[in-house]
Structure formats: structure tokens, C-alpha cells
Design an enzyme around this catalytic site. Structure first.
Site, short mmCIF file in Angstrom:
data_model
loop_
_atom_site.label_atom_id
_atom_site.label_comp_id
_atom_site.label_asym_id
_atom_site.label_seq_id
_atom_site.Cartn_x
_atom_site.Cartn_y
_atom_site.Cartn_z
CD GLU A 108 -2.76 -1.44 2.26
OE1 GLU A 108 -3.61 -0.55 2.30
OE2 GLU A 108 -2.73 -2.40 3.04
CB CYS A 121 -1.65 7.37 2.23
SG CYS A 121 -2.90 6.58 3.23
P1 NAP Z 1 8.59 4.98 3.89
O1 NAP Z 1 9.68 5.94 4.02
O2 NAP Z 1 8.42 4.26 2.60
O3 NAP Z 1 8.78 3.92 5.08
C1 NAP Z 1 7.87 2.89 5.30
C2 NAP Z 1 8.57 1.75 6.02
O4 NAP Z 1 9.50 1.13 5.13
C3 NAP Z 1 9.35 2.19 7.24
O5 NAP Z 1 9.18 1.25 8.27
C4 NAP Z 1 10.76 2.19 6.70
O6 NAP Z 1 11.73 2.03 7.70
C5 NAP Z 1 10.73 0.98 5.80
N1 NAP Z 1 11.85 0.87 4.85
C6 NAP Z 1 12.65 1.83 4.37
N2 NAP Z 1 13.53 1.32 3.50
C7 NAP Z 1 13.30 -0.01 3.42
C8 NAP Z 1 13.87 -1.08 2.69
N3 NAP Z 1 14.87 -0.92 1.85
N4 NAP Z 1 13.36 -2.31 2.86
C9 NAP Z 1 12.32 -2.52 3.70
N5 NAP Z 1 11.75 -1.54 4.41
C10 NAP Z 1 12.22 -0.29 4.28
O7 NAP Z 1 7.19 5.66 4.21
P2 NAP Z 1 6.82 6.58 5.45
O8 NAP Z 1 7.54 7.88 5.32
O9 NAP Z 1 6.96 5.84 6.72
O10 NAP Z 1 5.27 6.80 5.22
C11 NAP Z 1 4.75 7.75 4.33
C12 NAP Z 1 4.37 7.11 3.01
O11 NAP Z 1 3.46 6.04 3.25
C13 NAP Z 1 3.63 8.03 2.07
O12 NAP Z 1 4.09 7.82 0.76
C14 NAP Z 1 2.18 7.60 2.22
O13 NAP Z 1 1.38 7.91 1.11
C15 NAP Z 1 2.32 6.14 2.40
N6 NAP Z 1 1.17 5.57 3.07
C16 NAP Z 1 0.30 4.80 2.36
C17 NAP Z 1 -0.83 4.27 2.97
C18 NAP Z 1 -1.81 3.42 2.21
O14 NAP Z 1 -2.66 2.82 2.84
N7 NAP Z 1 -1.75 3.35 0.90
C19 NAP Z 1 -1.05 4.52 4.31
C20 NAP Z 1 -0.13 5.31 5.03
C21 NAP Z 1 0.97 5.82 4.40
P3 NAP Z 1 12.57 3.30 8.27
O15 NAP Z 1 11.57 4.19 8.92
O16 NAP Z 1 13.51 2.68 9.22
O17 NAP Z 1 13.25 3.93 7.09
#
Ligand code: NAP
Ligand code: MG
Length: 634
Positions: A393, A427
Site C-alpha cells: 500500500e 496517504c
Molecule cells: P517509507 O519511508 O516508505 O517507510 C515505510 C517503512 O518502510 C518504514 O518502516 C521504513 O523504515 C521501511 N523501509 C525503508 N527502506 C526499506 C527497505 N529498503 N526495505 C524494507 N523496508 C524499508 O514511508 P513513510 O515515510 O513511513 O510513510 C509515508 C508514506 O506512506 C507516504 O508515501 C504515504 O502515502 C504512504 N502511506 C500509504 C498508505 C496506504 O494505505 N496506501 C497509508 C499510510 C501511508 P525506516 O523508517 O527505518 O526507514
């Protein structure tokens, strides 16, 4: 109006106050128009009685009872928030043919009811929340350990979680998992798997109900923690905790439904059952923006379906993630079923997602990380024993369309809430506003006035609607996009605030934005709204669909023709008509997008659990086996 009602009330000895508007012509007329709109609305008793001529008995019926009787019909209009809004959601039963369907009630568990958010007009909630903020703050910095195979683990490497509104306040000090701990956690989950898989579905569901009850007891504290750890306002934090509870209650019931034997076909001499089983070790990777709800939703779905979990919270919200760990522990989950490994995604992410013993990954986060995981996870090696299933997602670039006949008073409120609620860090947030030429000037004037009236500042003070963004890099990203908008020459309305101590960015509304520009195409994840002016509704739809994302969308219109068009061709995972485009509710608004927003799963919906399971079909020829006993449920 309503002379007979007035007289009747007087006769009954009740005090009656009649009021009428006094003042200028323009305000007077708009008052009159509003009353006309109310009285002709489809919920108005005046319309139902005098125009539709519905019988009095029907009109006087208890609305809750009427709702039950007509549960097949979709309800009209949004529900108010607050305690009155407790709603009963039927548990869907897609297998019409399945025999021996015990209802959830038979199992002693009532139907799914959403957890009502606090009604802040009650002093009790305000006082208790303020007390919880104090109490939670006194416990800072919280010391957070890993949990692997039921044991708390310390590491030498640590990181901190801090308050975005007050950068010098440390919320927690967290032991950081490295590759070794990530591998230990997968091993622990793997060894816990067979016993957990073979635990009956009802037992697994009970753990979720227990966890929900435990979370309910700590609602104030769990929400207060979010105010500090991720800078969410009181009511948004409360809503997040409620949603977490909803996921536990909803998926628990969903598992009872999936856990029943599903008989296929009815050929004499043959029994055929479809049976749902877990996949194995599930890696759950969560974002920080709904730190309790999304982590709880993905984890509980994996657990209740019989998978064992390695959970990595986002590095900005590990303390909230730890609370989830503690709730599952207190609920008595067997060792190794849920493992908690905070640590940087950039180092442990690949170790988890490419691990050959991992069968399933559920990820919610940004597009770039999501696509990276997808590519990595599907590289198989000789050691792989699974084609990994992935629930993805990702982000959005969501649009709200303001039609020429929209109710502008309502539209302003919905847009402010959708675009700037939680600083635009949802999001589902509205980041593109598509406005019909005919009402453009009138609407924009009101929107700017409304934006001017919002209180911005640290969200520990409840009057502040908007606080700081999550971290310095998020602030810098938002500021960069504001520069991009200025350089493109778009006019800007903004609200700067002076707060040196936190990661505050200006609330920004750019007008006259080119729909193809970076500003209108890329996810910014902050309080930056791009306004696009269009000639008519068809152009609005075209612009709305014109991004690589398809998560949420909104339409504010009174035209049945345009609403019909939007239903048919505004292609988003969640389309909201005549309401804001955020705030999906478990069981009522299955949530999730497609295109670059995701693979199409729907959190909080009736088919979400399927992604966490495999189906097995078991067929038996029962002809000429004499007194073979029938299987239970057969
Ligand atoms: P993010 O930067 O993509 O991080 C999400 C998770 O992925 C974190 O736990 C992060 O860990 C981890 N991660 C980072 N690099 C990784 C890798 N190489 N392998 C595996 N995991 C890794 O997103 P965010 O800033 O937390 O959240 C905001 C984003 O989420 C926005 O784009 C938003 O639209 C989206 N979102 C979507 C939904 C939906 O339902 N569609 C809901 C909520 C949010 P670290 O924090 O340690 O880097
Ligand atoms: Mg933080």
C-alpha cells in the site's frame, strides 16, 4: 414556520423560543436558502411527510430499528462522529452455499461495532486526555528493547525518537536491530509457525479480541503518546487508536468467517471443502503516519490468519510500535508469534524482505520503498521455499473536485480537513483541488479565509489544528516543493509560523497550477495544496484521473448527472462523494488504492485476510464406505 408544532409544544407546557434572522439582505437570503436546502433534503421529515407523503408510523419509527430492517440498502449521508455514531456493521457472508454457518452471535461474540471517538464536548474526555499527556510525558524517555521469540533483547546500537513539535524532547531511546537480530527474529517466527498454524481460528481470534480490550483500557495514554511521538492532534491521535481497535475487532470476526469449513458443490458421494491456511512467516513493515492503526491492522491480519510475524515499525514511531508489542504480549500470544524489531529500513529492510524463510510481506509506505521491496522480494534463490506474496500500500496524489453547484460552506470544511488535517501527512490527503471556473473566485476567497483562521502550533495544545511535520527531511522536502511552485510562477497563499523548536512548515495553497507540473503530480506529504481551475466537470474528471496514483478522491456536487459520471469514471481506490477524502472507517470503507498506490488490497474490508492465506481444497470420495462417520460441519 411550523405554527402547529409551536402551539403543540406550548400546550404541553414546554418552553418555546422562536427566532428569526435580522440583518442585511444578502445574509438573510443565504439563511433562507439554507433552510430551504435543509427542508428539501432527503432526510428531512418535512420533505418525507409533505412531499413524499410517507406514513406517520414510518416517520416515527426508531431510526436504529429502521436501519436494521433496511440493512441491505446503503445508508445515505455521512454519520456524525461521537458516541451516538456507534454503528452496527453486518458481517458479510459471501459464501451463500456454505452449510452450517454459525453466526458470530452464536459464538458469543456480538456484531462488529466501531469504537466511537471521544466526544470532546464532554469535560471528562478533555480532562483525562490532558492528564494522560502529563503522565505519558513524565515517563520520557522510554527505554525500548527488541522482542524476539518472547525475550526482550538489548543491543548496543541505539536510536532516538523525538517530538516533531519540540525537537529537543526525546520520547524514547530504542535498541536498534541489525542484520543478526533480523535473522534471529525470522528464525523465531519460523519455529513458532507450525503450532500457531494449527491453533484453531477461534482461539487465534480470541487473542485479537483480548488485545482490543487491552488497547481500549489505555486509549488516553496510547493517543497521548502519538501527540508527542508523531505530532498528531488530540482528535487525530484518538481516531488512530480507535481504528487500531477496530482492526482487531473486525479481523477477529473475519477470521471466524473464513475459519468455518466451506463446502463446495453438493454432489452425492463426494465431500469437497475449501480450507484457508496461513502462508508462514510474515514480515510487516509499517509507516509512521498512522503509527498504531496501520501497524495493528497489518499485524493482526497476519496473526489471526495463522502466520507468525516479524514487525518493523517506522523509525519515526518505534515507541508506538512498542506499545503494540506490549499489548500482544499482555494478551498472551505464544512466544515467537509476534516479534518486534525496530531498526533502520535501509539496513535491515533487505535482510527481512529477501529472507528465504519469509513467505509474506505486508508493506505500507512510500512508492519508492514499496517498489524496491517488490523487486527485491521476488528475486528467488536456491534457498527460497516460497514465491512471496506481497501486500503493498503506497502513496497518493488525491484530488477533490468542487463542482459549480457544490455547497461551498461544506466544501470549505471538507477541503481544509482533507488537505491540512495532520499537516497533510496522510496517504489519503487531498493535495490537488480541482475547481469549476463558475464558482472559482467565490470558493477560493472562502477557502483562504478558512485557512487563515486555522490555529497552527504545537499539537499538545488542543486548539492547534496543525502542527509540525514529522522530521527535518520532511520539512526540507516540503520547502523544496514550495520553491518549485514559486519558481513556476504560481500564486501562493501561505501561513508561516514562528516556531524555532519544531519542524514547522507554512500551510501553502498554490493557485493556477498546471495539472501536469511536478507540484500537481508528485506526492509531497505535507500541507501543500495545488489548485487547478477547470472549465467544466468533464475536464475536472480528466485532470483528477491524470496522475500515476489512484488512492482516494472526492467530489463535492449536487448534480445527480455529475455524481453519476464521477461514480463511473473517477477511478480511485476510494471515492468519496459529498464528504472529505480522508478518514476511512474499518468495515464501512475498505481502504486501499491501485495504479502506483498499491496492488489493490483493501484494508478493513471483507477480502483483506485472503492476502494472508492460501486456500486448500480437500475432496473425498465417500461412495460405498458404509458407516463412515460424517465430518463435523458436513
Ligand atoms: P517509507 O519511508 O516508505 O517507510 C515505510 C517503512 O518502510 C518504514 O518502516 C521504513 O523504515 C521501511 N523501509 C525503508 N527502506 C526499506 C527497505 N529498503 N526495505 C524494507 N523496508 C524499508 O514511508 P513513510 O515515510 O513511513 O510513510 C509515508 C508514506 O506512506 C507516504 O508515501 C504515504 O502515502 C504512504 N502511506 C500509504 C498508505 C496506504 O494505505 N496506501 C497509508 C499510510 C501511508 P525506516 O523508517 O527505518 O526507514
Ligand atoms: Mg519522531
Amino acid at each position: 414556520m411550523g405554527q402547529p408544532v409551536r402551539s403543540a409544544l406550548r400546550k404541553a407546557g414546554l418552553p418555546v423560543r422562536v427566532y428569526c434572522p435580522v440583518g442585511e439582505m444578502l445574509q438573510g437570503i443565504s439563511y433562507l436558502v439554507r433552510r430551504l436546502l435543509e427542508n428539501t433534503a432527503n432526510q428531512s421529515f418535512l420533505r418525507q411527510a409533505f412531499s413524499q407523503k410517507l406514513p406517520r408510523a414510518y416517520l416515527l419509527q426508531n431510526p436504529a430499528k429502521r436501519l436494521q430492517e433496511s440493512s441491505v440498502r446503503p445508508r445515505q449521508g455521512p454519520l456524525p462522529n461521537g458516541e451516538q455514531a456507534r454503528e452496527r456493521n453486518g458481517v458479510p457472508t459471501p459464501w451463500k452455499g456454505a452449510k452450517n454457518q454459525k453466526s458470530v452471535e452464536d459464538a458469543g461474540i456480538g456484531p462488529f461495532i466501531i469504537e466511537p471517538v471521544f466526544d470532546w464536548s464532554r469535560q471528562e474526555h478533555r480532562t483525562r486526555f490532558a492528564d494522560a499527556l502529563k503522565k505519558v510525558r513524565e515517563s520520557f524517555p522510554l527505554q525500548v528493547l527488541l522482542q524476539i521469540g518472547g525475550n526482550r533483547i538489548q543491543t548496543t546500537s541505539r536510536f532516538e525518537s523525538s517530538n516533531p513539535d519540540r525537537a529537543d524532547e526525546t520520547v524514547g531511546v530504542i535498541c536498534s536491530a541489525g542484520i543478526r537480530e533480523a535473522e534471529l527474529a525470522v528464525a523465531a517466527a519460523k519455529s513458532a509457525f507450525p503450532a500457531w498454524r494449527d491453533t484453531p481460528a477461534e482461539r487465534r481470534a480470541e487473542y485479537l479480541f483480548k488485545a482490543a480490550a487491552l488497547a481500549r483500557l489505555q486509549r488516553y495514554e496510547l493517543a497521548a503518546l502519538q501527540v508527542f511521538e508523531v505530532g498528531k492532534s488530540w482528535s487525530e491521535s484518538d481516531a488512530d487508536v480507535c481504528e487500531a481497535i477496530d482492526f482487531l475487532e473486525y479481523y477477529g470476526r473475519e477470521m471466524l468467517r473464513y475459519g468455518r469449513p466451506h463446502s463446495m458443490g453438493n454432489l452425492p458421494g463426494e465431500t469437497s471443502y475449501l480450507k484457508y491456511e496461513p502462508r508462514g512467516v510474515a514480515v510487516i513493515i509499517a509507516p509512521w503516519n498512522f503509527p498504531m492503526a496501520i501497524s495493528t491492522g497489518m499485524s493482526s491480519a497476519a496473526i489471526v490468519t495463522g502466520n507468525t510475524v516479524v514487525y518493523k515499525p517506522a523509525s519515526q514511531s518505534p515507541v508506538t510500535g512498542y506499545m503494540l508489542n506490549n499489548i500482544f504480549e499482555e494478551a498472551g500470544l505464544p512466544r515467537g508469534v509476534f516479534n518486534y524489531v525496530p531498526g533502520p529500513g535501509s539496513t535491515i529492510g533487505d535482510a527481512l524482505t529477501t529472507h528465504p524463510d519469509v513467505a509474506l510481506i505486508a508493506f505500507t509506505g512510500s512508492r519508492d520503498v514499496g517498489l524496491h521491496i517488490l523487486a527485491k522480494a521476488h528475486e528467488s534463490s536456491d534457498r527460497s521455499s516460497f514465491v512471496k506474496n506481497i501486500v503493498l500500500e503506497m502513496g497518493g496524489k488525491n484530488a477533490i473536485i468542487i463542482d459549480s453547484d457544490a455547497d461551498l460552506d461544506e466544501a470549505v470544511l471538507y477541503v481544509i480537513q482533507s488537505a491540512f488535517g495532520y499537516q497533510g501527512q496522510k496517504c489519503s490527503a487531498c493535495s490537488r483541488l480541482i475547481v469549476d471556473d463558475e464558482i472559482y473566485d467565490r470558493f477560493m476567497e472562502r477557502l483562504e479565509e478558512a485557512a487563515r483562521s486555522i490555529d497552527i502550533g504545537p499539537v499538545e495544545f488542543p486548539q492547534n489544528f496543525m502542527g509540525a511535520v514529522i522530521e527535518p527531511s520532511a520539512r526540507d522536502k516540503v520547502l523544496r516543493y514550495i520553491e518549485i511552485g514559486k519558481e513556476a510562477g504560481y500564486s501562493l497563499f501561505d501561513r508561516k509560523i514562528q516556531q524555532d523548536n519544531g519542524y514547522f512548515v507554512p500551510l501553502s495553497i498554490f493557485t493556477g497550477v498546471d495539472p501536469e507540473s511536478r507540484l500537481a503530480q508528485e506526492e509531497i506529504f505535507g500541507p501543500v495544496l495545488s489548485v487547478i481551475r477547470v472549465k467544466n466537470f468533464d475536464e475536472a474528471l480528466q485532470v483528477a484521473n491524470g496522475t500515476q496514483y489512484a488512492l482516494t478522491g472526492g467530489v463535492l456536487s449536487r448534480s445527480p448527472e455529475n455524481i453519476r459520471k464521477a461514480r463511473a469514471s473517477f477511478r480511485t481506490g476510494n471515492l468519496y462523494i459529498n464528504r472529505g477524502c480522508t478518514g476511512a472507517i474499518v468495515g464501512r470503507h475498505p481502504f486501499g488504492g491501485f495504479k502506483m498506490s498499491g496492488l489493490g488490497s483493501k484494508a478493513g474490508g471483507p477480502d483483506y485476510l485472503l492476502y494472508f492465506m492460501i486456500a486448500r481444497n480437500i475432496v473425498e470420495n465417500t461412495v460405498r464406505r458404509g458407516f463412515a462417520p460424517m465430518e463435523e460441519g458436513g
